[in-house]
Design a protein around this motif. Structure first.
Motif: not given
Length: 213
Positions: A26-27, A29-31, A71, A74-75, A78
């Motif tokens: 997910r991280l 993909n966000e990047l 980051m 955030k990971k 999630w």
């Protein structure tokens, strides 16, 4: 005579590796880049910040330390979101039967995990009731193969280390058990866990009779 069994969490009681992967993907993909299951193999047994460095290397991007800390947080948020939805169906095969037989026979049980989210997982999967002690990442300062997590478990249970058996799915965990002066059972591959006293593929193969060393 074995008086206590100490269990790692991830890959032994439950399998949370898939949730780590989903959070890292997910991280990525966000990047703006893809992060595959093959890429994820490089993160196994690696700290959160080192895992982030590998992920950023795969994506060909770099950031300052403050951004990387954000980051990583955030990971983890999630990951906690995912594991908060876990239930008892995610306990690995044979685990509940074995934990039940240990309790019925007066053998003490401790968790020995470096995860700081261990209590969330134990409660959500309804296995917390089986444990006499829980030593997790909030209670230790040294990672495996340092024996701290298992020695603290034995201390809290009031059991001599040589009367303990550790169940682990990682080489560093088996080495931590050996460093603690404990017996060890590998859960997984004999090629990886060859230093253990013996290796099982799942707890369906485990019984009290096999705890005689």
């Amino acid at each position: 005579m074995v008086k206590a069994c100490l269990f790692d969490l991830d890959g032994v009681i439950v399998d949370t590796a898939k949730y780590h992967y989903l959070a890292w993907r997910r991280l990525a993909n966000e990047l703006g880049f893809e992060f595959t299951e093959e890429d994820n193999e490089r993160l196994k047994g690696v700290s959160r910040m080192k895992s982030l460095e590998i992920l950023l290397e795969i994506g060909g991007v770099s950031f300052d330390e403050e951004t990387k800390e954000a980051m990583a947080a955030k990971k983890n948020a999630w990951y906690v979101e995912y594991i908060s939805k876990m239930d008892s169906s995610e306990v690995l095969p044979g685990v509940i039967d074995f934990l039940t037989s240990l309790r019925e026979n007066g053998i003490k049980i401790s968790l020995g995990s470096v995860s700081k989210n261990a209590m969330i997982i134990l409660k959500n999967t309804d296995v917390d009731k089986y444990f006499d002690a829980v030593i997790d990442g909030t209670k230790i300062t040294h990672a495996k193969p340092d024996p701290e997590v298992f020695l603290k478990g034995a201390e809290e249970l009031g059991v001599d280390p040589k009367e303990c058996v550790v169940f682990e799915d990682a080489q560093a965990g088996i080495e931590a058990a050996i460093n603690a002066g404990m017996h060890s059972v590998g859960v997984g591959s004999p090629e990886i866990l060859g230093k253990a006293d013996f290796v099982i593929s799942s707890f369906n193969e485990m019984s009290l009779n096999r705890l005689k060393f």
